[in-house]
Design a protein around this motif. Sequence first.
Motif, PDB file in Angstrom:
ATOM      1  N   GLN A   1      42.697  28.837  36.787  1.00 23.45           N
ATOM      2  CA  GLN A   1      42.014  29.950  36.376  1.00 23.45           C
ATOM      3  C   GLN A   1      40.429  29.478  36.677  1.00 23.45           C
ATOM      4  O   GLN A   1      39.522  30.246  35.690  1.00 23.45           O
ATOM      5  N   ILE A   2      40.161  28.315  37.213  1.00 26.24           N
ATOM      6  CA  ILE A   2      38.949  28.231  37.534  1.00 26.24           C
ATOM      7  C   ILE A   2      38.285  29.068  38.543  1.00 26.24           C
ATOM      8  O   ILE A   2      37.066  29.465  38.457  1.00 26.24           O
ATOM      9  N   ILE A   3      38.850  29.344  39.714  1.00 25.10           N
ATOM     10  CA  ILE A   3      38.656  30.322  40.706  1.00 25.10           C
ATOM     11  C   ILE A   3      39.291  31.646  40.375  1.00 25.10           C
ATOM     12  O   ILE A   3      40.387  31.814  40.137  1.00 25.10           O
ATOM     13  N   VAL A   4      38.564  32.687  40.511  1.00 26.07           N
ATOM     14  CA  VAL A   4      38.911  34.045  40.423  1.00 26.07           C
ATOM     15  C   VAL A   4      38.861  34.752  41.779  1.00 26.07           C
ATOM     16  O   VAL A   4      37.668  34.630  42.452  1.00 26.07           O
ATOM     17  N   SER A   5      39.840  35.210  42.237  1.00 26.67           N
ATOM     18  CA  SER A   5      39.840  35.865  43.572  1.00 26.67           C
ATOM     19  C   SER A   5      40.442  37.128  43.475  1.00 26.67           C
ATOM     20  O   SER A   5      41.216  37.588  42.731  1.00 26.67           O
ATOM     21  N   SER A   6      39.999  37.742  44.392  1.00 28.94           N
ATOM     22  CA  SER A   6      40.518  39.456  44.620  1.00 28.94           C
ATOM     23  C   SER A   6      39.910  40.031  45.834  1.00 28.94           C
ATOM     24  O   SER A   6      39.258  39.621  46.597  1.00 28.94           O
ATOM     25  N   ASN A   7      41.031  40.922  46.538  1.00 29.07           N
ATOM     26  CA  ASN A   7      40.934  41.532  47.493  1.00 29.07           C
ATOM     27  C   ASN A   7      40.293  43.135  47.390  1.00 29.07           C
ATOM     28  O   ASN A   7      40.440  43.771  48.220  1.00 29.07           O
ATOM     29  N   LYS A   8      40.292  43.368  46.009  1.00 25.13           N
ATOM     30  CA  LYS A   8      40.059  44.788  45.807  1.00 25.13           C
ATOM     31  C   LYS A   8      38.847  45.082  45.956  1.00 25.13           C
ATOM     32  O   LYS A   8      38.357  46.334  45.739  1.00 25.13           O
ATOM     33  N   LEU A   9      37.745  44.095  46.099  1.00 23.61           N
ATOM     34  CA  LEU A   9      36.422  44.359  46.549  1.00 23.61           C
ATOM     35  C   LEU A   9      36.274  44.859  47.914  1.00 23.61           C
ATOM     36  O   LEU A   9      35.201  45.213  48.536  1.00 23.61           O
ATOM     37  N   ASN A  10      37.306  44.679  48.770  1.00 25.86           N
ATOM     38  CA  ASN A  10      37.029  44.739  50.304  1.00 25.86           C
ATOM     39  C   ASN A  10      36.903  46.554  50.424  1.00 25.86           C
ATOM     40  O   ASN A  10      37.526  47.249  49.672  1.00 25.86           O
ATOM     41  N   SER A  11      36.247  46.889  51.423  1.00 23.25           N
ATOM     42  CA  SER A  11      36.075  48.275  51.822  1.00 23.25           C
ATOM     43  C   SER A  11      37.142  49.067  52.626  1.00 23.25           C
ATOM     44  O   SER A  11      37.255  50.042  52.371  1.00 23.25           O
TER      45      SER A  11
END
Length: 248
Positions: A83-93
């Motif tokens: 939980q040091i890195i938070v990642s997401s693909n929800k910010l992609n257009s």
Amino acid sequence: MGGWNMKLLVSGRQLFLSQDLAARIGVEEALFLQHLYYRLETQGMEKEGHMWYRQTYQGWAKQCFHWNIRKIKRIITKLEHYQIIVSSNKLNSFNTDRSKWYRIDYEKIDELLQKKIYAQEELFHEESNLPEVKMTKANTDQSDEIANIINYLNKKAEKQFNEHSKTNIRLIKAILKEGYTVEDCYLVIDEQVRNWKNDLQMNKYLRPITLFRPGNFESYLNDALTRLQDKNIDFEPVVLDFDEGECY
């Protein structure tokens, strides 16, 4: 001569890392985290109140050329577990965009640095230390994956290991939690069967406790990947793309 050698060791762009952090999460993970921090500082974009950096696995591998894509995935997966890195693909257009957005949870780092040690068992608890949970589809899927891996080993090595053995399940589950894939397990099995099956002295080591022991698995997998690269890739001169900013 000695002074010149020392100069070579410190010249050029350097990637520094915290020894305190490396002792808790691993050297490679700390190096990658430092690289992400550099990207956030130089190319980060503010979204939802945080600084994010957008990249694909292929892009990471191009920047950090000493790691292949499989290694990059494992490092990122491990840092996501921490939980040091938070990642997401929800910010992609666009839904077809395969890149992900990454940020660092600095509060989590502060928590880690307050600990004297951040051992592997603190990150991935043994099943016996966890509260009993209701069986979910994800649990069922992983159980099927573990059974498939053991059955694959039995078929390739002509063995009869028990897919319901708690020891075998614990070993493979720990490997999968590290971010390795079922395909990685198949590669290790294929490689060691090729090396040991016809060797009377080594054949006995074609067993889960040897193949899937964490200290052994990564070494066996690297051997398998090297063999694949030697077989399938034509060697070309290495050209570094400094516009991308290689990871040192």
